[in-house]
Motif scaffolding. Sequence first.
Motif, PDB file in Angstrom:
ATOM      1  N   GLY A   1      88.819 -14.877  34.751  1.00 43.32           N
ATOM      2  CA  GLY A   1      88.037 -13.740  34.286  1.00 43.32           C
ATOM      3  C   GLY A   1      86.983 -13.259  35.254  1.00 43.32           C
ATOM      4  N   ILE A   2      87.118 -13.574  36.546  1.00 48.38           N
ATOM      5  CA  ILE A   2      86.182 -13.087  37.556  1.00 48.38           C
ATOM      6  C   ILE A   2      86.792 -11.846  38.205  1.00 48.38           C
ATOM      7  CG2 ILE A   2      85.052 -13.608  39.751  1.00 48.38           C
ATOM      8  CD1 ILE A   2      84.899 -16.520  38.875  1.00 48.38           C
ATOM      9  N   ARG A   3      86.044 -10.752  38.208  1.00 48.60           N
ATOM     10  CA  ARG A   3      86.564  -9.485  38.717  1.00 48.60           C
ATOM     11  C   ARG A   3      86.024  -9.189  40.111  1.00 48.60           C
ATOM     12  NH1 ARG A   3      89.374  -6.392  35.322  1.00 48.60           N
ATOM     13  NH2 ARG A   3      89.068  -4.562  36.660  1.00 48.60           N
ATOM     14  N   VAL A   4      86.967  -8.972  41.026  1.00 52.49           N
ATOM     15  CA  VAL A   4      86.650  -8.561  42.393  1.00 52.49           C
ATOM     16  C   VAL A   4      87.677  -7.511  42.797  1.00 52.49           C
ATOM     17  CG1 VAL A   4      86.401  -9.278  44.798  1.00 52.49           C
ATOM     18  CG2 VAL A   4      85.710 -10.833  42.981  1.00 52.49           C
ATOM     19  N   LEU A   5      87.219  -6.416  43.372  1.00 51.46           N
ATOM     20  CA  LEU A   5      88.097  -5.327  43.818  1.00 51.46           C
ATOM     21  C   LEU A   5      88.978  -4.814  42.683  1.00 51.46           C
ATOM     22  CD1 LEU A   5      89.190  -6.597  47.371  1.00 51.46           C
ATOM     23  CD2 LEU A   5      87.252  -5.143  46.742  1.00 51.46           C
ATOM     24  N   GLY A   6      88.399  -4.745  41.478  1.00 52.11           N
ATOM     25  CA  GLY A   6      89.093  -4.149  40.347  1.00 52.11           C
ATOM     26  C   GLY A   6      90.124  -5.026  39.677  1.00 52.11           C
ATOM     27  N   LYS A   7      90.225  -6.302  40.082  1.00 50.69           N
ATOM     28  CA  LYS A   7      91.214  -7.205  39.492  1.00 50.69           C
ATOM     29  C   LYS A   7      90.543  -8.489  39.030  1.00 50.69           C
ATOM     30  CE  LYS A   7      94.975  -8.030  41.679  1.00 50.69           C
ATOM     31  NZ  LYS A   7      95.871  -8.444  42.791  1.00 50.69           N
TER      32      LYS A   7
ATOM     33  N   THR B   1      80.968  -5.873  47.915  1.00 54.35           N
ATOM     34  CA  THR B   1      81.499  -5.231  46.720  1.00 54.35           C
ATOM     35  C   THR B   1      80.920  -5.926  45.493  1.00 54.35           C
ATOM     36  OG1 THR B   1      83.548  -4.472  45.643  1.00 54.35           O
ATOM     37  CG2 THR B   1      83.539  -6.720  46.503  1.00 54.35           C
ATOM     38  N   ASP B   2      81.166  -5.380  44.315  1.00 53.96           N
ATOM     39  CA  ASP B   2      80.636  -5.983  43.090  1.00 53.96           C
ATOM     40  C   ASP B   2      81.428  -7.229  42.712  1.00 53.96           C
ATOM     41  OD1 ASP B   2      78.861  -3.914  43.026  1.00 53.96           O
ATOM     42  OD2 ASP B   2      79.886  -2.791  41.440  1.00 53.96           O
ATOM     43  N   PHE B   3      80.697  -8.231  42.245  1.00 51.96           N
ATOM     44  CA  PHE B   3      81.282  -9.489  41.778  1.00 51.96           C
ATOM     45  C   PHE B   3      80.849  -9.664  40.328  1.00 51.96           C
ATOM     46  CE2 PHE B   3      80.706 -14.037  40.920  1.00 51.96           C
ATOM     47  CZ  PHE B   3      81.899 -14.586  41.348  1.00 51.96           C
ATOM     48  N   THR B   4      81.816  -9.689  39.413  1.00 49.10           N
ATOM     49  CA  THR B   4      81.507  -9.800  37.986  1.00 49.10           C
ATOM     50  C   THR B   4      82.184 -11.036  37.423  1.00 49.10           C
ATOM     51  OG1 THR B   4      81.416  -7.394  37.811  1.00 49.10           O
ATOM     52  CG2 THR B   4      81.563  -8.628  35.761  1.00 49.10           C
ATOM     53  N   SER B   5      81.382 -11.923  36.831  1.00 51.47           N
ATOM     54  CA  SER B   5      81.920 -13.177  36.312  1.00 51.47           C
ATOM     55  C   SER B   5      81.290 -13.477  34.960  1.00 51.47           C
ATOM     56  CB  SER B   5      81.619 -14.320  37.287  1.00 51.47           C
ATOM     57  OG  SER B   5      80.243 -14.666  37.234  1.00 51.47           O
ATOM     58  N   PRO B   6      81.832 -14.450  34.219  1.00 57.41           N
ATOM     59  CA  PRO B   6      81.218 -14.820  32.941  1.00 57.41           C
ATOM     60  C   PRO B   6      79.804 -15.383  33.094  1.00 57.41           C
ATOM     61  CG  PRO B   6      83.478 -15.635  33.071  1.00 57.41           C
ATOM     62  CD  PRO B   6      83.109 -15.154  34.432  1.00 57.41           C
ATOM     63  N   MET B   7      79.443 -15.880  34.299  1.00 58.10           N
ATOM     64  CA  MET B   7      78.122 -16.496  34.454  1.00 58.10           C
ATOM     65  C   MET B   7      77.101 -15.589  35.117  1.00 58.10           C
ATOM     66  SD  MET B   7      80.698 -17.895  36.367  1.00 58.10           S
ATOM     67  CE  MET B   7      81.209 -18.154  38.067  1.00 58.10           C
ATOM     68  N   ASP B   8      77.547 -14.567  35.856  1.00 54.66           N
ATOM     69  CA  ASP B   8      76.593 -13.631  36.435  1.00 54.66           C
ATOM     70  C   ASP B   8      77.322 -12.418  37.000  1.00 54.66           C
ATOM     71  OD1 ASP B   8      77.745 -14.616  38.758  1.00 54.66           O
ATOM     72  OD2 ASP B   8      75.856 -14.726  39.855  1.00 54.66           O
ATOM     73  N   THR B   9      76.548 -11.386  37.291  1.00 54.75           N
ATOM     74  CA  THR B   9      77.070 -10.180  37.927  1.00 54.75           C
ATOM     75  C   THR B   9      76.240  -9.912  39.169  1.00 54.75           C
ATOM     76  OG1 THR B   9      77.833  -9.229  35.839  1.00 54.75           O
ATOM     77  CG2 THR B   9      77.479  -7.706  37.668  1.00 54.75           C
ATOM     78  N   ILE B  10      76.919  -9.697  40.301  1.00 58.61           N
ATOM     79  CA  ILE B  10      76.219  -9.466  41.562  1.00 58.61           C
ATOM     80  C   ILE B  10      76.664  -8.121  42.130  1.00 58.61           C
ATOM     81  CG2 ILE B  10      75.651 -10.391  43.833  1.00 58.61           C
ATOM     82  CD1 ILE B  10      76.722 -13.094  42.912  1.00 58.61           C
ATOM     83  N   PRO B  11      75.801  -7.094  42.047  1.00 60.87           N
ATOM     84  CA  PRO B  11      76.143  -5.831  42.714  1.00 60.87           C
ATOM     85  C   PRO B  11      76.110  -6.026  44.233  1.00 60.87           C
ATOM     86  CG  PRO B  11      74.330  -5.574  41.125  1.00 60.87           C
ATOM     87  CD  PRO B  11      74.513  -7.033  41.361  1.00 60.87           C
TER      88      PRO B  11
END
Length: 406
Positions: free
Chosen positions: A193-199, A255-265
């Motif tokens: 469930g970690i999103r990088v580059l839209g996936k 790029t943006d990094f979105t995960s269940p534990m944090d989000t890093i723009p």
Amino acid sequence: MLPAFGVACLLSIGIQSCSFIRGFKALTAGEARVVLAPDTIPFAYHHNKIIVQGQVNGKTYDFVLDTGAPTVIWEEVAQDLKLAKARAAVSSTDANGTRQQLNFYAAESLKLGNLEVEGINLSSVSTLADEIKCYANGGIIGGNFMRHYHWQIDYENQRLIVSSDFSRLSVPKNATRVNATVTLPQGLVVIDGIRVLGKEEEFTLDTGNGGSLNLGMQNWDAAKASEMGSYAEANGYSNLSTGGRKTITTNTIKTDFTSPMDTIPNAIIQVDTKNSLLGNHYLAQFGTITIDYSIGKGAVYFNPKKETAPDAMSYGFLPVFKKESNAFVVGKIYKGSEAEKAGLQLDDRILSINGKALSEIDYATYCDNISSGKASYVLEGDTVSLIVQRNGQQLDFRISKYSLFN
């Protein structure tokens, strides 16, 4: 998302091959000692690696604690202890694609603090990367040992708190619980469930990786990287693995990094490993992480994170100690960088950085610096002065710091 066998074939600083799985049945042998009262085990933290002292058959060695790997001892350790072979050898490939032979040995016990697995079989490899032995003369304590227990890694106080009973570990109420898959028999901890580059991607918790965030090369998409951020390409030596280093092309993404534990723009993410990894430099920002190794319902608890600003500044090159040359060399150069424009070349022998002589640092001194946590060099300032040797000629460079993503 990685196929099921993709994660199963991973070893961050060591072995990476599906052929290794053929030998994994040999590694499942052994009986773990039950430790209910939490055991506190100190560790050293050098070059973003967790170093612990463990005992094989009662003899003490230093090991890298690596959640992204199986347990491995060096071939010299097996010979030193006169271990009997447990099964036939298999051929495998390390994390950089170097073919190696794996042997399997029977040990009476592997012990770390009060933790112990008796009657354990261990894999062994003749590592070509002697640099690893600078901080780990025994090998790697990995997931197939760790999965017998539950672990709290306290980076701030450099200690492990471990128990056979997860409820005995003290997890802060404000910690974020993230579901994880614990693979068998390797004991790798995989977060989805970690999103990088839209996936959405699977990332392996990898304390053997000293880096931060690594997107797997198999998931690299240059077009998406340009669309959803920016990237810088480099040529140079790969990450350290048991077979040494080899020359590869890598990328650094913003790029943006979105995960269940944090989000890093605008996160800075490296693309230089086969699979996607969460390394120590990233994990240590949480101060403490707690791993529930329960099979089928594993989880990782992340303490509140200390935010750090991503650093996109670079001199465009990276020094690497090359044992074959017994010297520091230019080990990576970013395309279009100030270093490339100045004429710096891969494998230039580095004689000094900012006036600090590196020419007299041999392998033994380099190892001593690593084991003591001492830096052999420091890159700092708006401009770095560099003296290198190329084809017997001494060359001087002054290279300015710049942004990778201008």
